[in-house]
Each structure stands twice: as structure tokens, then as C-alpha cells.
Design a protein around this motif. Structure first.
Motif, mmCIF file in Angstrom:
data_model
loop_
_atom_site.group_PDB
_atom_site.id
_atom_site.type_symbol
_atom_site.label_atom_id
_atom_site.label_comp_id
_atom_site.label_asym_id
_atom_site.label_seq_id
_atom_site.Cartn_x
_atom_site.Cartn_y
_atom_site.Cartn_z
ATOM 1 N N LEU A 29 0.272 -12.437 12.228
ATOM 2 C CA LEU A 29 1.197 -12.028 11.173
ATOM 3 C C LEU A 29 0.697 -10.868 10.316
ATOM 4 N N GLU A 30 -0.569 -10.553 10.373
ATOM 5 C CA GLU A 30 -1.134 -9.534 9.480
ATOM 6 C C GLU A 30 -0.413 -8.206 9.562
ATOM 7 N N ASN A 31 0.072 -7.844 10.723
ATOM 8 C CA ASN A 31 0.708 -6.539 10.901
ATOM 9 C C ASN A 31 2.233 -6.622 10.964
ATOM 10 N N TYR A 32 2.767 -7.718 10.443
ATOM 11 C CA TYR A 32 4.207 -7.932 10.462
ATOM 12 C C TYR A 32 4.727 -8.171 9.050
ATOM 13 N N LYS A 33 5.929 -7.739 8.803
ATOM 14 C CA LYS A 33 6.629 -8.151 7.597
ATOM 15 C C LYS A 33 7.430 -9.400 7.938
ATOM 16 N N SER A 49 13.599 -14.098 0.385
ATOM 17 C CA SER A 49 12.344 -13.468 -0.009
ATOM 18 C C SER A 49 11.738 -12.775 1.192
ATOM 19 N N CYS A 50 10.906 -11.768 0.915
ATOM 20 C CA CYS A 50 10.214 -11.107 2.019
ATOM 21 C C CYS A 50 8.829 -10.672 1.557
ATOM 22 N N ILE A 51 7.968 -10.435 2.532
ATOM 23 C CA ILE A 51 6.621 -9.983 2.224
ATOM 24 C C ILE A 51 6.174 -9.051 3.333
ATOM 25 N N SER A 52 5.504 -7.995 2.952
ATOM 26 C CA SER A 52 5.064 -7.007 3.933
ATOM 27 C C SER A 52 3.763 -7.439 4.583
ATOM 28 N N GLY A 53 3.276 -6.605 5.512
ATOM 29 C CA GLY A 53 2.023 -6.897 6.181
ATOM 30 C C GLY A 53 0.832 -6.837 5.243
ATOM 31 N N LYS A 54 -0.310 -7.208 5.768
ATOM 32 C CA LYS A 54 -1.511 -7.369 4.940
ATOM 33 C C LYS A 54 -1.882 -6.101 4.200
ATOM 34 N N ARG A 55 -1.755 -4.950 4.815
ATOM 35 C CA ARG A 55 -2.190 -3.698 4.197
ATOM 36 C C ARG A 55 -1.273 -3.267 3.062
ATOM 37 N N GLN A 56 0.035 -3.620 3.133
ATOM 38 C CA GLN A 56 0.977 -3.097 2.166
ATOM 39 C C GLN A 56 1.027 -3.933 0.887
ATOM 40 N N GLY A 104 6.732 0.649 7.939
ATOM 41 C CA GLY A 104 6.769 1.349 6.662
ATOM 42 C C GLY A 104 6.071 0.556 5.589
ATOM 43 N N PRO A 105 6.250 0.940 4.325
ATOM 44 C CA PRO A 105 5.527 0.282 3.232
ATOM 45 C C PRO A 105 6.181 -0.984 2.715
ATOM 46 N N ASN A 106 7.454 -1.193 3.013
ATOM 47 C CA ASN A 106 8.197 -2.253 2.349
ATOM 48 C C ASN A 106 8.634 -3.366 3.292
ATOM 49 N N CYS A 107 9.226 -4.384 2.684
ATOM 50 C CA CYS A 107 9.925 -5.417 3.456
ATOM 51 C C CYS A 107 11.386 -5.394 3.010
ATOM 52 N N GLU A 108 12.251 -5.997 3.794
ATOM 53 C CA GLU A 108 13.677 -5.962 3.512
ATOM 54 C C GLU A 108 14.268 -7.377 3.520
#
Length: 129
Positions: A29-33, A49-56, A104-108
């Protein structure tokens, strides 16, 4: 096999709390939103609710749940959580999680932003006294 499994649903009284889990297998999951969605009887599926990947490190909530629901992640368990507090009868529905590679930087909170092949089968939440 790529799979998402939701758990933690059930019957809860208004004002109570519940924690949903979304556990991934077959991918990390680290690289997934991740998005949480729900669908009430007779209504369209909506984003919660949503959450971006680990880096974002970005997250977002629908207006209807902001301040009551919290999304979080435990990458060691390859799991995303949805903590639901002060639940209301209108929170009733089947809750789904979905994943999409993080480009990208966000989640939707739009379901069409998530790969059709990365959806769980849902867990039912019923808020009733």
C-alpha cells in the motif's frame, strides 16, 4: 492475487464508534492512494475519506464526516483504517475501500479515480438504536 478486504463493520448505536480496516494482499500500500467509499440503500456510492501514498502524506474527508471520521495507515500491517466516531444513522451503508497507484500528490474522493480491479467487497455498517 491482488486483493483488498474490508472488515470491522457491524451494528452501532448513534453517537458510538467503529473502526474499519482495509487490508491489502498481493501488493504494497505504500505507493498507492486509498479511498473509503460508502453506499446507502437506494443511493449512489459516495466518497468518505482518502489518503495518499507514504511519500505524499495527504488525506481528505467528505464534508459529511469531517471532524468525526479519521483515516490512518499502518504499513507494517499493509492496512488502512477508518475510525468512525459520533456516528449518525445517515452513516449507515456498505463501506468499501479502493486503491490506485499514486502518480500525483493528492488523493481523491471520486470513485472513478480508483482502478476497478482494486476494490474490496465491502463491509456493512448499520447505525441504529
Amino acid at each position: 492475487q491482488l486483493q483488498l478486504v474490508e472488515s470491522g463493520g457491524g451494528l452501532v448505536q448513534p453517537g458510538g464508534s467503529l473502526r474499519l480496516s482495509c487490508t491489502a494482499s498481493g501488493f504494497t500500500l505504500e505507493n498507492y492512494k486509498i479511498g473509503w467509499f460508502r453506499q446507502a440503500p437506494g443511493k449512489e456510492r459516495e466518497g468518505v475519506s482518502c489518503i495518499s501514498g507514504k511519500r505524499q502524506g495527504v488525506s481528505g474527508d467528505a464534508d459529511s464526516v469531517r471532524g468525526r471520521f479519521t483515516i490512518s495507515r499502518d504499513y507494517a500491517k499493509n492496512t488502512i483504517f477508518l475510525q468512525m466516531n459520533n456516528v449518525k444513522p445517515e452513516d449507515t451503508g456498505v463501506y468499501y475501500c479502493a486503491a490506485e497507484p499514486q502518480y500525483g500528490p493528492n488523493c481523491e474522493l471520486t470513485q472513478y479515480s480508483y482502478d476497478p480491479g482494486y476494490w474490496g467487497k465491502g463491509t456493512l455498517v448499520t447505525v441504529s438504536s
